[in-house]
Design an enzyme around this catalytic site. Sequence first.
Site: not given
Ligand code: FAD
Ligand code: NAP
Length: 339
Positions: A164, A239, A335
């Site tokens: 991340r 998250s 994050e």
């Molecule tokens: P924004 O929120 O608009 O921006 C985020 C940051 O990136 C800001 O600092 C912004 O300045 C910068 N930025 C945006 N666009 C650019 C650009 N073009 N150039 C340079 N900088 C830029 N994230 C995960 O990694 N995995 C997930 O599974 C995941 N699940 C999510 C589920 C939900 C319900 C929600 C609400 C969020 C989730 N996220 C997840 C977080 C988020 O969706 C991601 O990080 C996504 O990539 C953000 O995109 P955005 O366009 O909305 O970015």
């Molecule tokens: P989950 O399945 O309840 O699992 C909890 C955590 O355990 C996750 O964060 C995941 O880490 C880790 N995990 C589970 N199985 C794994 C495996 N086989 N090997 C290594 N790590 C494992 O998680 P969840 O919240 O429902 O999310 C599911 C996936 O969506 C995850 O990958 C999570 O990162 C992603 N997600 C991300 C966001 C965001 O905003 N960043 C929001 C929602 C969901 P990792 O997170 O490192 O994968």
Amino acid sequence: MQFIPSADLTPFNTFGIAARAEFMARFHSADDLRTALNTPELQGKPRLVLGGGSNILFTRDFPGVVLLNEIPGIRVVHEDDTNVFVKAGAGVVWHQFVLHTVEKGWSGIENMSLIPGKVGAGPMQNIGAYGVEIKDVFHSLEAMRISDGEVITFDREACAFGYRESFFKREGRDRFVIVSVTFRLKKAADVVNTSYGSIQEELKRAGITHPTIKDVSNAVIAIRRSKLPEPSVLGNAGSFFKNPVVPIAVADRIRADHPELVSFPSTDGTVKLAAGWLIEKAGWKGKRIGGAGVHDKQALVLVNHGGATGAELLELSEQVMRSVREQFGVELEREVNIF
Ligand code: FAD
Ligand code: NAP
């Protein structure tokens, strides 16, 4: 380029926080963006690039220009027998891009179905889900340097992807605007990654034994819909914290008191702890302080029950971090990007 003074940011952040930007510029191409950067009224003002606003918490009004990325376009730039190189405009909605690749039978990003936001923000935090990160399929990106409007190509190494993390979340923050991303995908609809247990369970439930990328995408969509709050119904940014990566000794110490600890060992002697588990154990799941709350199905997600301010959500996150520190001796890191 569309230029809006005193812009309401409420519809542009998935927390639904009420905040304003002094100016907003909506751009649809790199040239458009350059024009925005050169606009006399905007000189010397702070700039913030925004995609879908799904990874951001506004704790105050933004005293400068919010650059809203709306660069469209998806095209194949190169292909060979096994790979296809696909370039997407940074303003393309990520999930639409995933669905497009799945429809075409190109594998690689199906596990990242339904992540909100736009393509351009993907490399910023090396988005990942269900065992796949953007770095696994990344070829290159183009980013405009804000200081002089030059477009520079970054390869994988230059992006310095981490968990991340990337160059753009650290040293490159607020210095570059990503305008396009090129992905290297496989021309194979049956090359799938089902390493995460929940995907296997969902496929089993659906009676699928030989999954295609479409099956995996559908499984991920079903799992996410069942446990994650939909931002249009309950404001959130996914998250709020990263999963902490700690030395084995720390995980062992916690496990001595809590044998049910959810953790995942890496090959480098560290252990990834599930932050959601730590927060839940610290008693925060479903808790509310005014309009700010911890989600009742996934404690890693902070939510806006309605009317919460960014400052209230930030304060709640402080309290959660303090509890986890006191109870487990583990430091959580946010994050979500805070402004
Ligand atoms: P924004 O929120 O608009 O921006 C985020 C940051 O990136 C800001 O600092 C912004 O300045 C910068 N930025 C945006 N666009 C650019 C650009 N073009 N150039 C340079 N900088 C830029 N994230 C995960 O990694 N995995 C997930 O599974 C995941 N699940 C999510 C589920 C939900 C319900 C929600 C609400 C969020 C989730 N996220 C997840 C977080 C988020 O969706 C991601 O990080 C996504 O990539 C953000 O995109 P955005 O366009 O909305 O970015
Ligand atoms: P989950 O399945 O309840 O699992 C909890 C955590 O355990 C996750 O964060 C995941 O880490 C880790 N995990 C589970 N199985 C794994 C495996 N086989 N090997 C290594 N790590 C494992 O998680 P969840 O919240 O429902 O999310 C599911 C996936 O969506 C995850 O990958 C999570 O990162 C992603 N997600 C991300 C966001 C965001 O905003 N960043 C929001 C929602 C969901 P990792 O997170 O490192 O994968």
